[in-house]
Motif scaffolding. Structure first.
Motif, PDB file in Angstrom:
ATOM      1  N   LEU A 172       0.402  -1.414   0.273  1.00  0.00           N
ATOM      2  CA  LEU A 172       0.192   0.021  -0.037  1.00  0.00           C
ATOM      3  C   LEU A 172       0.873   1.603  -0.169  1.00  0.00           C
ATOM      4  CD1 LEU A 172      -2.910   0.443  -0.036  1.00  0.00           C
ATOM      5  CD2 LEU A 172      -3.296   0.001   2.953  1.00  0.00           C
ATOM      6  N   GLU A 173       1.419   1.191   0.920  1.00  0.00           N
ATOM      7  CA  GLU A 173       2.700   2.594   1.018  1.00  0.00           C
ATOM      8  C   GLU A 173       3.554   2.986  -0.360  1.00  0.00           C
ATOM      9  OE1 GLU A 173       5.012   1.695   4.650  1.00  0.00           O
ATOM     10  OE2 GLU A 173       3.223   1.664   5.558  1.00  0.00           O
ATOM     11  N   SER A 174       3.765   1.883  -1.102  1.00  0.00           N
ATOM     12  CA  SER A 174       4.635   1.692  -2.278  1.00  0.00           C
ATOM     13  C   SER A 174       3.916   2.403  -3.639  1.00  0.00           C
ATOM     14  CB  SER A 174       5.575   0.260  -2.754  1.00  0.00           C
ATOM     15  OG  SER A 174       4.482  -0.616  -3.048  1.00  0.00           O
ATOM     16  N   LEU A 175       2.947   2.174  -3.354  1.00  0.00           N
ATOM     17  CA  LEU A 175       1.815   2.701  -4.234  1.00  0.00           C
ATOM     18  C   LEU A 175       1.943   4.299  -4.094  1.00  0.00           C
ATOM     19  CD1 LEU A 175      -1.714   2.010  -3.628  1.00  0.00           C
ATOM     20  CD2 LEU A 175      -0.438   1.997  -5.695  1.00  0.00           C
ATOM     21  N   THR A 176       2.053   5.524  -3.501  1.00  0.00           N
ATOM     22  CA  THR A 176       2.136   6.302  -3.787  1.00  0.00           C
ATOM     23  C   THR A 176       3.726   6.313  -4.045  1.00  0.00           C
ATOM     24  OG1 THR A 176       1.770   6.984  -1.861  1.00  0.00           O
ATOM     25  CG2 THR A 176       2.986   8.252  -2.223  1.00  0.00           C
ATOM     26  N   PRO A 177       5.545   6.084  -4.245  1.00  0.00           N
ATOM     27  CA  PRO A 177       5.761   6.743  -5.596  1.00  0.00           C
ATOM     28  C   PRO A 177       5.342   6.245  -6.924  1.00  0.00           C
ATOM     29  CG  PRO A 177       6.698   4.806  -4.137  1.00  0.00           C
ATOM     30  CD  PRO A 177       5.512   5.102  -2.958  1.00  0.00           C
ATOM     31  N   LEU A 178       4.969   4.968  -6.875  1.00  0.00           N
ATOM     32  CA  LEU A 178       4.291   4.562  -8.237  1.00  0.00           C
ATOM     33  C   LEU A 178       3.849   5.459  -8.603  1.00  0.00           C
ATOM     34  CD1 LEU A 178       3.733   2.809 -10.613  1.00  0.00           C
ATOM     35  CD2 LEU A 178       1.857   2.341  -9.066  1.00  0.00           C
ATOM     36  N   ILE A 179       2.701   6.160  -7.208  1.00  0.00           N
ATOM     37  CA  ILE A 179       1.710   7.213  -8.330  1.00  0.00           C
ATOM     38  C   ILE A 179       2.291   8.025  -8.098  1.00  0.00           C
ATOM     39  CG2 ILE A 179      -0.195   8.949  -8.001  1.00  0.00           C
ATOM     40  CD1 ILE A 179      -1.389   6.518  -6.111  1.00  0.00           C
ATOM     41  N   ILE A 180       3.288   8.659  -8.045  1.00  0.00           N
ATOM     42  CA  ILE A 180       3.881  10.244  -8.450  1.00  0.00           C
ATOM     43  C   ILE A 180       5.188  10.329  -9.470  1.00  0.00           C
ATOM     44  CG2 ILE A 180       5.727  11.642  -7.042  1.00  0.00           C
ATOM     45  CD1 ILE A 180       5.529  11.036  -4.427  1.00  0.00           C
ATOM     46  N   ASN A 181       5.622   8.484  -9.750  1.00  0.00           N
ATOM     47  CA  ASN A 181       5.990   8.596 -11.082  1.00  0.00           C
ATOM     48  C   ASN A 181       5.022   9.037 -11.978  1.00  0.00           C
ATOM     49  OD1 ASN A 181       9.050   8.420  -9.093  1.00  0.00           O
ATOM     50  ND2 ASN A 181       8.606   6.001  -9.529  1.00  0.00           N
ATOM     51  N   ILE A 182       4.053   7.738 -12.189  1.00  0.00           N
ATOM     52  CA  ILE A 182       2.819   8.403 -13.439  1.00  0.00           C
ATOM     53  C   ILE A 182       2.783   9.342 -13.314  1.00  0.00           C
ATOM     54  CG2 ILE A 182       1.408   7.091 -13.919  1.00  0.00           C
ATOM     55  CD1 ILE A 182       1.690   4.655 -13.016  1.00  0.00           C
ATOM     56  N   ALA A 183       2.899  10.578 -12.486  1.00  0.00           N
ATOM     57  CA  ALA A 183       2.109  10.977 -12.603  1.00  0.00           C
ATOM     58  C   ALA A 183       3.051  12.823 -13.328  1.00  0.00           C
ATOM     59  CB  ALA A 183       1.798  12.444 -11.107  1.00  0.00           C
ATOM     60  N   VAL A 184       4.413  12.217 -12.576  1.00  0.00           N
ATOM     61  CA  VAL A 184       5.435  13.324 -13.410  1.00  0.00           C
ATOM     62  C   VAL A 184       6.063  12.778 -15.226  1.00  0.00           C
ATOM     63  CG1 VAL A 184       7.720  13.753 -13.401  1.00  0.00           C
ATOM     64  CG2 VAL A 184       6.604  13.866 -11.144  1.00  0.00           C
ATOM     65  N   LYS A 185       5.603  11.715 -14.912  1.00  0.00           N
ATOM     66  CA  LYS A 185       6.564  11.078 -16.019  1.00  0.00           C
ATOM     67  C   LYS A 185       5.439  11.410 -17.488  1.00  0.00           C
ATOM     68  CE  LYS A 185      10.189   8.761 -15.377  1.00  0.00           C
ATOM     69  NZ  LYS A 185      11.626   9.587 -15.548  1.00  0.00           N
ATOM     70  N   ASN A 186       4.021  10.840 -17.149  1.00  0.00           N
ATOM     71  CA  ASN A 186       2.999  11.938 -18.033  1.00  0.00           C
ATOM     72  C   ASN A 186       2.262  12.918 -17.677  1.00  0.00           C
ATOM     73  OD1 ASN A 186       2.856   9.003 -19.135  1.00  0.00           O
ATOM     74  ND2 ASN A 186       3.051   8.664 -17.071  1.00  0.00           N
ATOM     75  N   LYS A 187       2.738  13.811 -17.208  1.00  0.00           N
ATOM     76  CA  LYS A 187       2.357  15.571 -16.993  1.00  0.00           C
ATOM     77  C   LYS A 187       1.340  14.964 -16.643  1.00  0.00           C
ATOM     78  CE  LYS A 187       5.969  17.522 -20.255  1.00  0.00           C
ATOM     79  NZ  LYS A 187       6.496  16.326 -20.570  1.00  0.00           N
ATOM     80  N   MET A 188       0.876  14.332 -15.698  1.00  0.00           N
ATOM     81  CA  MET A 188      -0.996  14.366 -14.867  1.00  0.00           C
ATOM     82  C   MET A 188      -0.287  15.135 -13.528  1.00  0.00           C
ATOM     83  SD  MET A 188      -1.506  10.600 -16.348  1.00  0.00           S
ATOM     84  CE  MET A 188      -3.156  10.154 -15.990  1.00  0.00           C
ATOM     85  N   HIS A 189      -1.602  15.456 -12.576  1.00  0.00           N
ATOM     86  CA  HIS A 189      -0.650  15.473 -12.058  1.00  0.00           C
ATOM     87  C   HIS A 189      -1.632  15.811 -10.122  1.00  0.00           C
ATOM     88  CE1 HIS A 189       0.394  19.238  -9.094  1.00  0.00           C
ATOM     89  NE2 HIS A 189      -1.397  19.710  -8.986  1.00  0.00           N
ATOM     90  N   ASP A 190      -1.201  15.125  -9.039  1.00  0.00           N
ATOM     91  CA  ASP A 190      -2.202  15.440  -8.046  1.00  0.00           C
ATOM     92  C   ASP A 190      -3.148  13.916  -7.768  1.00  0.00           C
ATOM     93  OD1 ASP A 190      -1.698  15.409  -5.478  1.00  0.00           O
ATOM     94  OD2 ASP A 190      -3.722  16.793  -5.657  1.00  0.00           O
ATOM     95  N   LEU A 191      -1.976  12.202  -8.781  1.00  0.00           N
ATOM     96  CA  LEU A 191      -3.623  11.628  -9.243  1.00  0.00           C
ATOM     97  C   LEU A 191      -3.056  10.685  -7.593  1.00  0.00           C
ATOM     98  CD1 LEU A 191      -1.528  10.321 -11.977  1.00  0.00           C
ATOM     99  CD2 LEU A 191      -3.600  11.015 -12.089  1.00  0.00           C
ATOM    100  N   THR A 192      -4.402   9.978  -7.655  1.00  0.00           N
ATOM    101  CA  THR A 192      -4.814   8.419  -7.509  1.00  0.00           C
ATOM    102  C   THR A 192      -5.618   7.442  -8.027  1.00  0.00           C
ATOM    103  OG1 THR A 192      -5.726   7.858  -4.658  1.00  0.00           O
ATOM    104  CG2 THR A 192      -7.526   8.870  -7.003  1.00  0.00           C
ATOM    105  N   ILE A 193      -6.052   6.272  -6.790  1.00  0.00           N
ATOM    106  CA  ILE A 193      -6.258   5.019  -7.996  1.00  0.00           C
ATOM    107  C   ILE A 193      -7.737   4.387  -7.654  1.00  0.00           C
ATOM    108  CG2 ILE A 193      -4.067   4.464  -8.684  1.00  0.00           C
ATOM    109  CD1 ILE A 193      -5.034   2.359  -6.098  1.00  0.00           C
TER     110      ILE A 193
END
Lengths: 211, 211
Positions: free
Chosen positions: B187-208
């Motif tokens: 669960l905790e490791s979702l956060t760096p995944l989400i941040i990486n995806i947001a940064v790489k794909n120019k998205m912002h403040d994502l959740t799942i």
């Protein structure tokens, strides 16, 4: 473009075979024996209504442009090692999730290499792309099911990642760059999380969307 | 019900303070000093239009029924150790994500205890629930934003987990049981995944969302 599904079994292998063949890709189903590969390919051909060829893994690896390791993770590394020469320089996709069942939940198995994809990359001299872990395999294998899911992917080779992204996009996915192979464990460990949530909350064959 | 936000800073602390206060919970903002706690509480009170009280962390811990560790993970364990007596037997929520920035991406920091939540549980004699990691904090702190996001949570105490699930449900979340604390790292490791995806794909403040 020739895409080999090494192993080619399970719902992920089936879904990929059917959907890629229907999109016009030349699908090569690989198996431990040529006979098994041909049997599986013939089954898939009937469902897809398009020709899908079967081979042993070595031949499929030799003929393909891209190989996808649709094989249980416990056997995948030995298989990869045996196919090293034939996969040299090619794109190899790792949907592998090292996982173990504990009492009442699944946990991610952390490999010394960091992740399954990094282990594959350390064995092969190929361009490794880590993706397809989070695909809801049963729904994916059902051609009536619309594929409008997110597909995060890791990889160190930009061009290889874009090639796989483009193929995924044609199947309906929204590919999302999730960074280098170094963080593939973040991606791989989604699968036990998703399974645990599905089991605990009586949901089924879940995937995730980034919103 | 009295809910302490220990640390209480950042968008997650702010969002929780505002939304919990507006729902009628008694919110106690804790900080290193009583003065800082009161200052923060007064700021939040003005936005929420409801009284929010401020204290030092020790007093907030003493007065509360539930404590949420809205504090950077690097300081959270020392703070928890200092508050051990006051938090004894209470529900403590860990939204902590041990994370480090590498060149071009974030990675999850694996602690010897397995996860931040397990480390908190090993320090305290409290009922630890691991959740709120995947909340898109900036959107959450904006009261105009509808909270209709999924909220996976881990914990070993069924009742404590249900108490937090109920509070989350009132804020709009769909709480999802993700298993015992043992798998909190998933669960905790979702956060760096989400941040990486947001940064790489120019998205912002994502959740799942689990679909």
């Amino acid at each position: 473009m020739k895409i080999a599904l090494l192993g080619g079994t399970g719902d992920l292998g089936k879904g990929l075979a059917l959907r890629l063949a229907k999109l016009g890709y030349e699908v090569l189903v690989g198996s431990r024996s040529d006979e098994k590969g041909k049997k599986l390919a013939s089954e898939y051909s009937q469902i897809a209504g398009v020709e899908i060829k079967g081979f042993d893994n070595a031949t499929a690896s030799e003929l393909c442009d891209i190989a996808i390791l649709t094989i249980p993770w416990e056997y995948a590394f030995d298989t990869a090692a045996q196919l090293k020469e034939k996969l040299k320089g090619k794109i190899v996709v790792s949907p592998l999730v090292p996982m173990k069942k504990e009492k009442g939940y699944f946990d991610y198995v952390r490999l010394p290499e960091g992740s399954a994809a990094e282990k594959v990359a350390s064995i092969l001299e190929s361009k490794v792309v880590s993706t397809f872990h989070s695909v809801p395999a049963e729904r994916f294998a059902d051609l009536n099911q619309k594929v409008d899911w997110d597909l995060p992917m890791c990889g160190d080779d930009k061009e290889a990642k874009e090639t796989i992204a483009e193929i995924a996009r044609k199947m309906g996915f929204r590919p999302l760059d999730a960074g280098p192979l170094k963080v593939s464990s973040l991606l791989e460990s989604l699968t036990p999380l998703i399974i645990n949530i599905a089991v605990k909350n009586k949901m089924h064959d879940l995937t995730i969307k980034f919103i």
